[in-house]
Design a protein around this motif. Sequence first.
Motif, PDB file in Angstrom:
ATOM      1  N   ALA A   1     132.249  71.198  -0.933  1.00  0.00           N
ATOM      2  CA  ALA A   1     131.603  70.141  -1.722  1.00  0.00           C
ATOM      3  C   ALA A   1     130.087  70.125  -1.545  1.00  0.00           C
ATOM      4  CB  ALA A   1     132.178  68.787  -1.335  1.00  0.00           C
ATOM      5  N   ILE A   2     129.603  70.645  -0.436  1.00  0.00           N
ATOM      6  CA  ILE A   2     128.159  70.640  -0.168  1.00  0.00           C
ATOM      7  C   ILE A   2     127.479  71.717  -1.006  1.00  0.00           C
ATOM      8  CG2 ILE A   2     126.388  71.036   1.598  1.00  0.00           C
ATOM      9  CD1 ILE A   2     128.413  69.950   3.657  1.00  0.00           C
ATOM     10  N   ASP A   3     126.441  71.306  -1.748  1.00  0.00           N
ATOM     11  CA  ASP A   3     125.687  72.269  -2.551  1.00  0.00           C
ATOM     12  C   ASP A   3     124.195  72.114  -2.280  1.00  0.00           C
ATOM     13  OD1 ASP A   3     124.719  70.072  -4.074  1.00  0.00           O
ATOM     14  OD2 ASP A   3     126.313  70.291  -5.567  1.00  0.00           O
ATOM     15  N   ASP A   4     123.372  72.785  -3.059  1.00  0.00           N
ATOM     16  CA  ASP A   4     121.926  72.782  -2.824  1.00  0.00           C
ATOM     17  C   ASP A   4     121.293  71.414  -3.026  1.00  0.00           C
ATOM     18  OD1 ASP A   4     121.973  75.441  -2.198  1.00  0.00           O
ATOM     19  OD2 ASP A   4     121.379  76.133  -4.200  1.00  0.00           O
TER      20      ASP A   4
ATOM     21  N   PRO B   1     115.449  57.322   2.276  1.00  0.00           N
ATOM     22  CA  PRO B   1     114.463  58.370   2.560  1.00  0.00           C
ATOM     23  C   PRO B   1     114.972  59.786   2.283  1.00  0.00           C
ATOM     24  CG  PRO B   1     114.784  56.905   4.458  1.00  0.00           C
ATOM     25  CD  PRO B   1     115.932  56.691   3.518  1.00  0.00           C
ATOM     26  N   LEU B   2     116.279  59.923   2.069  1.00  0.00           N
ATOM     27  CA  LEU B   2     116.880  61.251   1.953  1.00  0.00           C
ATOM     28  C   LEU B   2     117.079  61.684   0.510  1.00  0.00           C
ATOM     29  CD1 LEU B   2     119.775  60.728   4.558  1.00  0.00           C
ATOM     30  CD2 LEU B   2     117.394  61.377   5.001  1.00  0.00           C
ATOM     31  N   MET B   3     117.341  60.731  -0.362  1.00  0.00           N
ATOM     32  CA  MET B   3     117.801  61.037  -1.715  1.00  0.00           C
ATOM     33  C   MET B   3     116.653  61.047  -2.715  1.00  0.00           C
ATOM     34  SD  MET B   3     121.144  61.332  -1.265  1.00  0.00           S
ATOM     35  CE  MET B   3     122.085  60.967  -2.741  1.00  0.00           C
ATOM     36  N   ALA B   4     116.951  61.603  -3.883  1.00  0.00           N
ATOM     37  CA  ALA B   4     116.052  61.605  -5.032  1.00  0.00           C
ATOM     38  C   ALA B   4     116.916  61.789  -6.266  1.00  0.00           C
ATOM     39  CB  ALA B   4     115.022  62.735  -4.918  1.00  0.00           C
ATOM     40  N   PRO B   5     116.399  61.514  -7.454  1.00  0.00           N
ATOM     41  CA  PRO B   5     117.200  61.725  -8.660  1.00  0.00           C
ATOM     42  C   PRO B   5     117.761  63.143  -8.717  1.00  0.00           C
ATOM     43  CG  PRO B   5     115.234  60.485  -9.199  1.00  0.00           C
ATOM     44  CD  PRO B   5     115.091  60.907  -7.768  1.00  0.00           C
ATOM     45  N   GLY B   6     119.069  63.225  -9.013  1.00  0.00           N
ATOM     46  CA  GLY B   6     119.734  64.519  -9.085  1.00  0.00           C
ATOM     47  C   GLY B   6     120.371  64.964  -7.791  1.00  0.00           C
ATOM     48  N   LYS B   7     120.141  64.242  -6.708  1.00  0.00           N
ATOM     49  CA  LYS B   7     120.699  64.617  -5.412  1.00  0.00           C
ATOM     50  C   LYS B   7     122.017  63.872  -5.159  1.00  0.00           C
ATOM     51  CE  LYS B   7     116.987  66.975  -5.068  1.00  0.00           C
ATOM     52  NZ  LYS B   7     117.044  68.403  -5.522  1.00  0.00           N
ATOM     53  N   ASN B   8     122.832  64.432  -4.257  1.00  0.00           N
ATOM     54  CA  ASN B   8     124.148  63.848  -4.016  1.00  0.00           C
ATOM     55  C   ASN B   8     124.443  63.693  -2.536  1.00  0.00           C
ATOM     56  OD1 ASN B   8     125.943  66.184  -2.954  1.00  0.00           O
ATOM     57  ND2 ASN B   8     124.971  67.094  -4.770  1.00  0.00           N
ATOM     58  N   VAL B   9     125.422  62.852  -2.251  1.00  0.00           N
ATOM     59  CA  VAL B   9     125.969  62.672  -0.912  1.00  0.00           C
ATOM     60  C   VAL B   9     127.444  63.033  -0.958  1.00  0.00           C
ATOM     61  CG1 VAL B   9     126.337  60.204  -1.380  1.00  0.00           C
ATOM     62  CG2 VAL B   9     126.378  61.029   0.975  1.00  0.00           C
TER      63      VAL B   9
ATOM     64  N   ASN C   1     113.150  72.211   6.509  1.00  0.00           N
ATOM     65  CA  ASN C   1     113.148  72.734   5.146  1.00  0.00           C
ATOM     66  C   ASN C   1     112.454  71.705   4.254  1.00  0.00           C
ATOM     67  OD1 ASN C   1     115.183  70.694   4.520  1.00  0.00           O
ATOM     68  ND2 ASN C   1     116.657  72.055   5.546  1.00  0.00           N
ATOM     69  N   ASP C   2     112.487  71.939   2.952  1.00  0.00           N
ATOM     70  CA  ASP C   2     111.789  71.028   2.038  1.00  0.00           C
ATOM     71  C   ASP C   2     112.723  70.013   1.377  1.00  0.00           C
ATOM     72  OD1 ASP C   2     113.234  72.666   0.395  1.00  0.00           O
ATOM     73  OD2 ASP C   2     111.526  73.371  -0.803  1.00  0.00           O
ATOM     74  N   LYS C   3     113.888  69.767   2.016  1.00  0.00           N
ATOM     75  CA  LYS C   3     114.868  68.875   1.397  1.00  0.00           C
ATOM     76  C   LYS C   3     114.525  67.398   1.542  1.00  0.00           C
ATOM     77  CE  LYS C   3     118.905  71.926   1.749  1.00  0.00           C
ATOM     78  NZ  LYS C   3     120.285  72.080   2.285  1.00  0.00           N
TER      79      LYS C   3
END
Length: 432
Positions: free
Chosen positions: A147-150, A100-108, A236-238
């Motif tokens: 390491a945390i980015d947008d 539920p958190l991720m989408a293409p282009g997103k990272n952990v 937020n809209d994340k």
Amino acid sequence: MSTETEPKLGFDTLQVHAGADPDPATGARQVPIYQTTAYVFRDADHAAALFNLQEVGYIYSRLTNPTVAALQTRIATLEGGAGAVCCSSGHAAQIMALFPLMAPGKNVVASTKLYGGTVQQFSNTIRKFGWSAKFVDFDDLDAVKAAIDDDTRAVFCESVANPGGYITDIPAIAAISDDAGIPLIVDNTSATPYLCRPIELGATLVVHSTTKYLTGNGTVTGGAIVDSGKFNWSANDKFPSLSAPEPAYHGIKFHEALGPMAFTFHGIAVGLRDLGMTMNPQAAHYTLMGIETLSLRMARHVENAVKVATWLENDPRVDFVTYAGLPSSPYHDRVAKICPKGAGGLFTFAVKGGYEACVKLVNALKIFSHVANLGDTRSLVIHSASTTHRQLTPEQQEAAGAAPNVVRLSIGIEDAADLIADLDQALAAATA
């Protein structure tokens, strides 16, 4: 699916009774195995209400099942969460937690000190979804922040890391996650809620391989995701799967409609429905029975681990022992804060003679079982570099605590003197 209001009962009481009321149809005291695929609706309106999430109930066992629901309630209660979703394995739980958190282009952002299968899953498999992972030493808090980015959507670590038994400073990592407005996911498999309570330490989500200590008898695989119910998914809209209209479920805004239960219901209504990583009711039954003795077993695992690790550390055939319960461990100071009832039953030790000596030791052990598992009542051994962490690079193996000269032990509940005698004779064979 959720924890009901419980009186302030002790852990030992809750591990037996949470989620396990007598069966209303028969009075059966133990939770029955509801071996059924589907459930009869009272009428068309009842069916519609279930599918609209207006009423909680049972539709189809890919989504919900009474035996599995009892286990979900028990695990959520023991972890202090708002709700839980059980699934087919610990690896499934990790994907379900991220889904539920991720989408293409997103990272952990993930710890380097993780189970080798998790490193592999995060390094390679999740890339097929367009997701990625950044691996960082979680003892370096500045590196975690950097390491945390947008595009980061979660931070992931283990409370007690497999294989080395290293302990993560969960409150410190949680503070970084909170400042970034993203959830912290803690794998609590090795510690269990008896030894560690990640939600109380600041975690948003907790995942388990229920295969291990929760079941405790090496019979069935399973996984669980527990939601604290405390994260504001709409800040937020994340996290549009939870805060925005969900196109995969007729436009419902899960967080707006379900509040603290939003993540749990999304995991069932969308995650289990579409990914199908379902726990079967017989596995849930075995795990429910296992959890009934969790505190008793964990106390013995810890007691034995302290004795075995202390003996190994003082043996000249051993280079080092990684058990955090030893005063010599750099993680020893974290035990009282993170795992106040003990550092668990999992650790590694290095055998003088390197890779070949490790192989000889594993082959010579008699009481310890050579298996790719941990958290059993039986003591277990494995040479991680040639098995569970074989797919990693040498650098990744070293970072994870699975170097070629290292053997991982999962200490069981047998007589500690017998375990020490077994290791003694195996070390003799390995270093002769």
